[in-house]
Every structure is written in structure tokens, then in C-alpha cells.
Design a protein around this motif. Structure first.
Motif, mmCIF file in Angstrom:
data_model
loop_
_atom_site.group_PDB
_atom_site.id
_atom_site.type_symbol
_atom_site.label_atom_id
_atom_site.label_comp_id
_atom_site.label_asym_id
_atom_site.label_seq_id
_atom_site.Cartn_x
_atom_site.Cartn_y
_atom_site.Cartn_z
ATOM 1 N N PRO A 6 -16.357 -12.408 -8.322
ATOM 2 C CA PRO A 6 -15.209 -11.506 -8.471
ATOM 3 C C PRO A 6 -15.105 -10.549 -7.283
ATOM 4 O O PRO A 6 -16.097 -10.219 -6.634
ATOM 5 N N ASP A 7 -13.903 -10.114 -7.027
ATOM 6 C CA ASP A 7 -13.674 -9.179 -5.928
ATOM 7 C C ASP A 7 -12.563 -8.206 -6.319
ATOM 8 O O ASP A 7 -11.558 -8.068 -5.622
ATOM 9 N N PHE A 8 -12.754 -7.540 -7.450
ATOM 10 C CA PHE A 8 -11.769 -6.573 -7.932
ATOM 11 C C PHE A 8 -12.040 -5.207 -7.304
ATOM 12 O O PHE A 8 -13.195 -4.811 -7.118
ATOM 13 N N ASN A 9 -10.971 -4.490 -7.021
ATOM 14 C CA ASN A 9 -11.110 -3.150 -6.439
ATOM 15 C C ASN A 9 -11.104 -2.125 -7.572
ATOM 16 O O ASN A 9 -10.071 -1.548 -7.909
ATOM 17 N N PHE A 10 -12.270 -1.912 -8.157
ATOM 18 C CA PHE A 10 -12.378 -0.998 -9.292
ATOM 19 C C PHE A 10 -12.105 0.446 -8.881
ATOM 20 O O PHE A 10 -11.482 1.203 -9.620
ATOM 21 N N LEU A 11 -12.603 0.831 -7.714
ATOM 22 C CA LEU A 11 -12.441 2.217 -7.290
ATOM 23 C C LEU A 11 -10.967 2.563 -7.060
ATOM 24 O O LEU A 11 -10.552 3.694 -7.298
ATOM 25 N N LYS A 12 -10.199 1.599 -6.612
ATOM 26 C CA LYS A 12 -8.771 1.844 -6.424
ATOM 27 C C LYS A 12 -8.086 2.076 -7.767
ATOM 28 O O LYS A 12 -7.095 2.821 -7.856
ATOM 29 N N ALA A 13 -8.606 1.429 -8.805
ATOM 30 C CA ALA A 13 -8.010 1.573 -10.139
ATOM 31 C C ALA A 13 -8.532 2.795 -10.877
ATOM 32 O O ALA A 13 -8.097 3.071 -11.993
ATOM 33 N N HIS A 14 -9.446 3.553 -10.258
ATOM 34 C CA HIS A 14 -10.008 4.714 -10.945
ATOM 35 C C HIS A 14 -8.951 5.767 -11.264
ATOM 36 O O HIS A 14 -9.020 6.425 -12.299
ATOM 37 N N LYS A 15 -7.976 5.943 -10.376
ATOM 38 C CA LYS A 15 -6.940 6.947 -10.624
ATOM 39 C C LYS A 15 -6.123 6.584 -11.866
ATOM 40 O O LYS A 15 -5.759 7.455 -12.658
ATOM 41 N N ILE A 16 -5.850 5.280 -12.013
ATOM 42 C CA ILE A 16 -5.147 4.834 -13.220
ATOM 43 C C ILE A 16 -6.026 5.067 -14.446
ATOM 44 O O ILE A 16 -5.558 5.498 -15.505
#
Length: 303
Positions: free
Chosen positions: A7-17
């Protein structure tokens, strides 16, 4: 077959959501708890309980519906060992003899051809209920303190402790809010009793297990990839543990769902709390705990 092998999901980018989602859920939960108040069961507010033995099997939902009017509110009704034995708990303020007569008269009307004998009566006093309430609260607070110290000793960094406790507080508060807000709408009892407290402590343990796995990978990768950007390293750690987290959560959720469907009326509230805890705990391990650690470490570096 392995799920999410690379997997290569950008979890940190989704932290604001995630901040927005968690914020809305927490605010709604707190408002619900403050305005409606916790829906305590007989264990925590005191009351009376009766065990009735019928000649033939009976329906719990029919009994609860029949007794709601005479007792001034929906009682807690559960099967007690067999389909013909029923446990009834109520907070009706009348004396125990009057309440027992009310119940037996209502059952005679509901089941005229299925007589019932009262084989046990008991009173849960308000003093005992208050002591039990205080004990449950102390158990949860003590668990959070011990977890904070355990994470601090294991990872030697208070930011990991803060992240773990924040995730656990997040999980318990949201589940508690859901039970409070939707308690009157659910077709089963969602009152806070000893079983629900046990479910909350189980949720704490499950969520902590997932969080520790993520933290372990973050610590491991921080020594293996010293030249990698910190946020990128944390994101890689979350992706590395994603397969394990998702598969564990799905299998656990499947078992708890089966318990909810086939476990009977007694286990409905308990298993529903666990279902919520598995979903919310998985979410908080990936978004709340890790994002709290990243934010705290970032502020510490900028200080």
C-alpha cells in the motif's frame, strides 16, 4: 491471499480531514452526554429486579412493550437461562411488592394461558449503585494512567504516550456518545451497565494493541531510515502495518457481528459496543494516535 501487500496511501495528508471528522464526532458526543445525560442501567442508578418463570417460552420484546406503560418507562428485560425464564429490571419508585403485583398482573393479561411464577426478587440500592458507578469510572481512569506510563516506559517518549491516550479517550467518548444519543431509538437496550463498562475496557485494550503495533513500526523505521523525512517515515510505517490492521479488524468485526446477531438480547448492547469499538479503534490507530504524535513532535522541535 495478502491484502494491501504494497500500500502507498498518504495518511498524513488525510489527517486534516480526520481532525474534522473526529472533532465533529467528539463535539456531538459531548453535547449529547451533557444535554441528555448518560443512560444508566439499574446497576448504576438502583432499582428492583425480578425473575419470572413461565410455563412456556415467551418473547422479550412483547414483555418490555407490555410493561412500559404500567412501570412508567421501558424496563430492562432479558431471558434468564432458558426461553421461559425472564429477568426484569425496573427503576419504578414503588415498593417491591407493588411493583411485583404490577408485573404479574401485566403478564397475566399478556399471556393468559401461560402462567408465571416469581422465583426471585432483589433490590439494587442507590448506595451500591453509586459505589459501582465510582468503581467503573476509577477503573477507566486507572487504565488510562497505567497505559500512559506503559507507553512512556516502552517508547521512552511522552509524545507516544499522549498519542495513545488521546486515541483511547477519542474511542471511548465517541462510543459513549453514540450510546447516549441513540439510546432511545435502538430496538435493544443501550443503557450503561456493567457489561457495557466491560465492553469499554475491551475497546481500550483492542485499540491500544493496534496503536502499539503502529508505534513499534514507527520506532523501527526511525532507526532504519534516518535520512528519510519524519512525516514520510511515519506514513511509511502506517502503510507497513495497514495489512495487519485491516485483516485483524475485519476478522474481529466478523466475530463480534455474529455475536450481535445470534448472541441473544442479553448481549446486544455489549456486542454493539464492541462493533463500534473495532471500527473506531482501527480508525483512531491510523489517524488519531499517529497524527497526535506527529503534531507534538513537530511542536517540540519548533519550540
Amino acid at each position: 491471499m495478502r491484502w494491501f501487500e504494497t500500500p502507498d496511501f498518504n495518511f498524513l495528508k488525510a489527517h486534516k480531514i480526520a481532525y474534522v471528522v473526529s472533532g465533529i464526532l467528539l463535539v456531538a458526543s459531548i453535547i449529547g452526554i451533557v444535554t441528555k445525560g448518560l443512560q444508566y442501567g439499574i446497576d448504576f442508578k438502583g432499582g428492583k429486579e425480578f425473575v419470572l418463570e413461565f410455563e412456556q417460552p415467551v418473547e422479550v420484546l412483547d414483555i418490555r412493550s407490555e410493561l412500559t406503560g404500567p412501570l412508567g418507562g421501558a424496563p430492562e428485560v432479558k431471558l434468564f437461562g432458558s426461553p421461559s425464564d425472564v429477568l426484569i429490571r425496573t427503576d419504578d419508585p414503588g415498593n417491591i411488592t407493588e411493583v411485583q403485583n404490577t408485573i404479574t398482573q401485566a403478564m397475566a393479561q399478556l399471556y393468559p394461558d401461560n402462567s408465571a411464577d416469581v422465583i426471585k426478587t432483589d433490590i439494587v440500592g442507590p448506595r451500591f449503585a453509586e459505589d459501582l458507578k465510582a468503581g467503573a469510572l476509577n477503573a477507566i481512569i486507572f487504565a488510562l494512567i497505567v497505559i500512559f506510563i506503559y507507553i512512556l516506559i516502552r517508547f521512552k517518549d511522552w509524545t507516544f504516550s499522549a498519542g495513545a491516550v488521546a486515541a483511547l479517550f477519542h474511542d471511548v467518548m465517541i462510543v459513549l456518545g453514540i450510546f447516549t444519543i441513540f439510546g432511545d431509538l435502538a430496538p435493544f437496550s443501550m443503557q450503561i451497565d456493567q457489561a457495557i463498562i466491560a465492553a469499554f475496557l475491551t475497546i481500550v485494550g483492542y485499540s491500544l494493541n493496534d496503536t502499539v503495533v503502529v508505534f513499534d513500526r514507527i520506532r523501527e523505521n526511525s532507526t532504519l531510515f534516518k535520512t528519510m523525512e519524519h512525516d514520510e517515515m511515519v506514513n511509511k510505517s502506517l502503510n507497513d502495518t495497514l495489512s495487519r490492521t485491516v485483516i485483524t479488524s475485519i476478522t474481529t468485526l466478523f466475530v463480534v457481528t455474529v455475536l450481535f446477531i445470534f448472541g441473544g438480547e442479553v448481549l446486544k448492547g455489549f456486542s454493539f459496543a464492541l462493533m463500534l469499538g473495532v471500527v473506531i479503534g482501527t480508525y483512531s490507530s491510523l489517524f488519531v494516535a499517529s497524527s497526535t504524535v506527529v503534531e507534538l513532535q513537530r511542536r517540540r522541535q519548533n519550540a
